[in-house]
Design a protein around this motif. Structure first.
Motif, PDB file in Angstrom:
ATOM      1  N   GLY A 157       0.841  -1.197   0.000  1.00 27.27           N
ATOM      2  CA  GLY A 157       0.000   0.000   0.000  1.00 27.27           C
ATOM      3  C   GLY A 157       0.868   1.236   0.000  1.00 27.27           C
ATOM      4  N   ALA A 158       0.537   2.207  -0.809  1.00 30.57           N
ATOM      5  CA  ALA A 158       1.380   3.396  -0.952  1.00 30.57           C
ATOM      6  C   ALA A 158       1.100   4.377   0.179  1.00 30.57           C
ATOM      7  N   LEU A 159       2.127   5.158   0.542  1.00 31.55           N
ATOM      8  CA  LEU A 159       1.946   6.238   1.500  1.00 31.55           C
ATOM      9  C   LEU A 159       1.551   7.490   0.739  1.00 31.55           C
ATOM     10  N   SER A 160       0.612   8.242   1.298  1.00 32.76           N
ATOM     11  CA  SER A 160       0.276   9.505   0.648  1.00 32.76           C
ATOM     12  C   SER A 160       1.282  10.566   1.083  1.00 32.76           C
ATOM     13  N   ALA A 161       1.314  11.667   0.342  1.00 29.54           N
ATOM     14  CA  ALA A 161       2.202  12.776   0.714  1.00 29.54           C
ATOM     15  C   ALA A 161       1.821  13.272   2.104  1.00 29.54           C
ATOM     16  N   GLY A 162       0.519  13.238   2.418  1.00 33.47           N
ATOM     17  CA  GLY A 162       0.046  13.674   3.731  1.00 33.47           C
ATOM     18  C   GLY A 162       0.618  12.811   4.839  1.00 33.47           C
ATOM     19  N   ASP A 163       0.665  11.475   4.604  1.00 31.44           N
ATOM     20  CA  ASP A 163       1.234  10.575   5.612  1.00 31.44           C
ATOM     21  C   ASP A 163       2.696  10.935   5.894  1.00 31.44           C
ATOM     22  N   VAL A 164       3.420  11.154   4.782  1.00 32.79           N
ATOM     23  CA  VAL A 164       4.851  11.468   4.936  1.00 32.79           C
ATOM     24  C   VAL A 164       5.024  12.790   5.677  1.00 32.79           C
ATOM     25  N   ALA A 165       4.169  13.769   5.306  1.00 30.06           N
ATOM     26  CA  ALA A 165       4.246  15.073   5.973  1.00 30.06           C
ATOM     27  C   ALA A 165       3.957  14.918   7.465  1.00 30.06           C
ATOM     28  N   LEU A 166       2.928  14.142   7.802  1.00 35.76           N
ATOM     29  CA  LEU A 166       2.590  13.906   9.213  1.00 35.76           C
ATOM     30  C   LEU A 166       3.725  13.204   9.937  1.00 35.76           C
ATOM     31  N   PHE A 167       4.336  12.242   9.216  1.00 35.92           N
ATOM     32  CA  PHE A 167       5.471  11.524   9.802  1.00 35.92           C
ATOM     33  C   PHE A 167       6.595  12.507  10.144  1.00 35.92           C
ATOM     34  N   LEU A 168       6.930  13.367   9.162  1.00 31.92           N
ATOM     35  CA  LEU A 168       8.025  14.312   9.387  1.00 31.92           C
ATOM     36  C   LEU A 168       7.695  15.279  10.520  1.00 31.92           C
ATOM     37  N   LEU A 169       6.420  15.703  10.552  1.00 27.79           N
ATOM     38  CA  LEU A 169       6.005  16.620  11.604  1.00 27.79           C
ATOM     39  C   LEU A 169       6.125  15.960  12.986  1.00 27.79           C
ATOM     40  N   THR A 170       5.597  14.744  13.097  1.00 26.18           N
ATOM     41  CA  THR A 170       5.634  14.086  14.410  1.00 26.18           C
ATOM     42  C   THR A 170       7.060  13.673  14.777  1.00 26.18           C
ATOM     43  N   LEU A 171       7.864  13.361  13.761  1.00 23.31           N
ATOM     44  CA  LEU A 171       9.272  13.044  14.027  1.00 23.31           C
ATOM     45  C   LEU A 171       9.983  14.270  14.607  1.00 23.31           C
ATOM     46  N   LEU A 172       9.713  15.421  13.998  1.00 22.88           N
ATOM     47  CA  LEU A 172      10.300  16.673  14.483  1.00 22.88           C
ATOM     48  C   LEU A 172       9.858  16.938  15.924  1.00 22.88           C
ATOM     49  N   CYS A 173       8.532  16.789  16.154  1.00 21.41           N
ATOM     50  CA  CYS A 173       8.015  17.034  17.509  1.00 21.41           C
ATOM     51  C   CYS A 173       8.631  16.060  18.507  1.00 21.41           C
ATOM     52  N   GLY A 174       8.732  14.808  18.104  1.00 18.37           N
ATOM     53  CA  GLY A 174       9.310  13.793  18.982  1.00 18.37           C
ATOM     54  C   GLY A 174      10.748  14.133  19.322  1.00 18.37           C
ATOM     55  N   THR A 175      11.505  14.566  18.309  1.00 19.80           N
ATOM     56  CA  THR A 175      12.906  14.899  18.544  1.00 19.80           C
ATOM     57  C   THR A 175      13.023  16.102  19.475  1.00 19.80           C
ATOM     58  N   VAL A 176      12.172  17.103  19.255  1.00 18.44           N
ATOM     59  CA  VAL A 176      12.181  18.289  20.121  1.00 18.44           C
ATOM     60  C   VAL A 176      11.849  17.896  21.563  1.00 18.44           C
ATOM     61  N   THR A 177      10.854  17.012  21.716  1.00 23.36           N
ATOM     62  CA  THR A 177      10.446  16.586  23.050  1.00 23.36           C
ATOM     63  C   THR A 177      11.596  15.865  23.760  1.00 23.36           C
ATOM     64  N   ALA A 218       2.204   7.347  12.272  1.00 25.98           N
ATOM     65  CA  ALA A 218       1.930   8.121  11.057  1.00 25.98           C
ATOM     66  C   ALA A 218       2.198   7.292   9.807  1.00 25.98           C
ATOM     67  N   LEU A 219       3.186   6.404   9.904  1.00 27.01           N
ATOM     68  CA  LEU A 219       3.556   5.611   8.721  1.00 27.01           C
ATOM     69  C   LEU A 219       2.750   4.319   8.613  1.00 27.01           C
ATOM     70  N   THR A 220       1.998   3.983   9.672  1.00 32.89           N
ATOM     71  CA  THR A 220       1.275   2.708   9.641  1.00 32.89           C
ATOM     72  C   THR A 220      -0.232   2.932   9.723  1.00 32.89           C
ATOM     73  N   GLY A 221      -0.647   4.158   9.331  1.00 35.97           N
ATOM     74  CA  GLY A 221      -2.078   4.453   9.218  1.00 35.97           C
ATOM     75  C   GLY A 221      -2.825   4.449  10.530  1.00 35.97           C
ATOM     76  N   ARG A 222      -2.155   4.767  11.631  1.00 35.61           N
ATOM     77  CA  ARG A 222      -2.833   4.729  12.928  1.00 35.61           C
ATOM     78  C   ARG A 222      -3.046   6.120  13.519  1.00 35.61           C
TER      79      ARG A 222
END
Lengths: 339, 271
Positions: B147-167, B231-235
């Motif tokens: 199943g393909a990832l949408s651009a939105g999924d990737v964007a959400l992933f990057l956003l949450t990754l950034l937030c996680g790293t900041v935290t 974000a990458l596993t549709g949850r």
């Protein structure tokens, strides 16, 4: 123009205190006992642009604490200070970018990378434009002979080489105020002289104000016409280096050259009032309390075949030693003069 | 108002860029470290894959996470671990040592943001090995799920990754800031590192409630590793995304406040 104004600066540290032993150690975990230690007490002075001032005192006198407050590292307990128009401990970038703190015992260059890379970092931090960075670096490289050192990692440098690189790195942003804390400590005599003449030269060329602490009197004599002495946190003296000797020297040395050295020891001892005496090939020299200098000199002139007589102040080291040996709160502690 | 702020950001960016470029320029110095990092990274990877194989030998899913979902999580764990090892941990270790030895004084007399200087002062490129392994494993896991990832999924992933790293960064900064009071604190980072290594590589949703709370708010591993993996596993749902952003903001603000609070009490190592 005043560069540094210090007004009744006071710093008290709260330090944990416990007695030795396991019981006290465990007890201190539950209830920490602390003690107030006064490091700097009501110190006031002013320093003008272009001045080089020696800041003297024995270990623990409060020198470093004072310098750290002026460099913005420590907040005082009370009192005021203005350096270049700013309150140092507010750490405004406009102030920090015109000031440098150099500590002989600590290095700020990064250990693992070449000296030049650390300088590039300073360039970014101090926002030094490329052209200025290059010209200042060239100048410092020439003056301090850094050419062969710039590409070496700091850990491969000798102590003297490192200090030269530290100093150059701290001056890239052309600071107008320099706080030098023991800049020559541990260096050999030739390197001490190099650093000394460089600091004097920097002060002459840029008109920067320099505050220097050093345990080497040679540094102070070579660089500072004015000294500020603190002891037990209090200002003890502020004035010319020669005035310091004049004021605090308890003794003077009388050296006489004699036509012929006939006088026997007992006779001489009587003449100089029993004070310590040294014989030389041409005569004698004797250390006498200041108040008795004239009397002893007169007696020597009257009773011995004197060719020449010289009265000298003792060397600055021994004067400073006497000053530092003074116990706390003795009368000389109040002998503070404006400089 | 915007002028000085932009100016500050530009200055900060230039400092960060200089540190990074110095890390790159001095790569050669780290040659042997790189070899070690590769060996270490591969051993860790194999161990984690073996653990997954053991788990999925018994069951086809773990708390709703499939084998490939967990691969993604292992990848994200590597990625974040790499980012921590690249700059956060070495800088914090250097800062704590500086506080002990007194060289931290020099950080404070520089005309730049002291927190920034302390936080980026050491860049250790060998940690990029972990980042690369992480990216590889994430791609592997995502590919395996199908199943393909949408651009939105990737964007959400990057956003949450950034937030996680900041935290995580804020958390580690706050821990390290305690070095202003307690001189020897290296162990605190070691404890964090092992907690991150052990608990961080499982989705927090499989832990009992109290532990999940602990791993979300006390030691914020959940938002750092689990949420980007979601974000990458549709949850990932909107509430969790907003939660991740809010948590990062709160942790960052708190850590920064604590930093300046500590600085005012800084006395420095004695002369």
């Amino acid at each position: 123009m005043t560069a540094i104004t210090v007004d009744r600066l006071h710093k008290t540290y709260t330090v944990p205190e416990r007695e030795g032993g396991l019981r006290a150690a465990v007890g201190s975990l539950v209830r920490r006992r602390t003690r107030q230690v006064r490091a700097v007490a009501e110190v006031s002075f002013e320093i003008d642009h272009g001045e080089v001032v020696g800041f003297l005192g024995p270990n623990g006198a409060g020198k470093t604490t004072t310098l750290k407050m002026l460099a913005g590292l420590l907040h005082p307990t009370s009192g005021e200070a203005r350096v270049l128009g700013s309150t140092p401990w507010q750490r405004e970038r406009s102030y920090l970018s015109r000031m440098a703190l150099i500590m002989g015992q600590r290095n700020q260059l990064q250990w693992d990378i070449p000296v030049l890379d650390s300088y590039r970092l300073n360039q970014a931090v101090f926002r030094i434009p490329d052209a200025q960075f290059r010209s200042r670096l060239d100048e410092l490289t020439e003056l301090l002979e850094l050419q062969a050192l710039l590409r070496k990692p700091v850990r491969n440098l000798s102590l003297g080489e490192r200090m030269k690189c530290e100093i150059a790195g701290s001056l890239l942003h052309a600071p107008q105020v320099l706080f030098l804390d023991e800049p020559t400590i541990g260096l050999d005599v030739a390197m001490q002289r190099r650093i000394r003449s460089f600091v004097a030269d920097y002060n002459r060329r840029t008109g920067a104000c320099v505050m220097l602490t050093s345990h080497y009197m040679a540094d102070v004599e070579a660089l500072c016409r004015r000294v500020i002495v603190i002891h037990h946190g209090r200002l003890l003296f502020d004035g010319g280096l020669t005035d310091l000797v004049h004021r605090f020297a308890a003794e003077k040395t009388i050296t006489v050259e004699l036509e012929e050295s006939r006088a026997d020891d007992a006779d001489l001892a009587r003449l100089v009032g029993g004070h310590p005496l040294e014989r030389s090939a041409t005569g004698i020299s004797v250390r006498v309390p200041k108040a008795e200098t004239a009397r002893v000199a007169a007696r020597l002139l009257a009773e011995l075949p004197v060719v020449d007589l010289v009265v000298e102040e003792p060397p600055i080291e021994s004067v400073i030693e006497q000053v530092f040996d003074a116990p706390e709160e003795q009368p000389s502690g109040q002998e503070v003069t404006g400089g | 108002m915007a002028g000085p702020l932009l100016d500050r950001v530009g200055h900060d960016a230039r400092i960060v860029a200089t540190y990074i470029s110095l890390g790159v320029v001095n790569l050669v110095q780290y040659r042997s470290d790189f070899v070690l990092a590769v060996v270490n990274g591969l051993i860790t990877l194999v161990t984690q894959l073996l653990a997954l194989a053991v788990v999925f030998g018994q069951t086809s899913e773990l708390g709703g996470w499939s084998r490939h979902d967990l691969l993604v999580l292992v990848g994200v764990h590597f990625l974040i671990g790499g980012l921590i090892g690249l700059v956060i941990r070495p800088s914090m270790e250097t800062m704590m040592e500086g506080i002990r030895l007194g060289t931290f004084d020099f950080t404070l007399v520089k005309p730049a943001d002291s927190q920034l200087l302390a936080s980026v002062q050491v860049v250790r490129p060998p940690a990029l090995v972990d980042v690369a392994i992480g990216v590889g494993v994430v791609v592997w896991g995502v590919g395996g799920r199908g199943g393909a990832l949408s651009a939105g999924d990737v964007a959400l992933f990057l956003l949450t990754l950034l937030c996680g790293t900041v935290t995580i960064y804020s958390f580690v900064l706050a821990l390290s800031t305690m070095a202003f009071w307690f001189v020897r604190l290296d162990n605190v980072l070691a404890i964090f590192q092992s907690l991150f290594g052990q608990a961080g590589r499982w989705p927090v949703t499989i832990f009992p409630g109290w532990l999940r709370l602990l791993l979300t708010f006390a030691v914020p591993l959940a938002f750092a590793v689990t949420v980007p993996s979601e974000a990458l596993t549709g949850r990932l749902d909107l509430a969790t995304t907003l939660g991740a952003v809010a948590l990062a903001a709160v942790f960052f603000a708190a850590a920064r406040w604590f930093w300046f609070f500590a600085l005012r009490r800084y006395t420095g190592a004695s002369a």
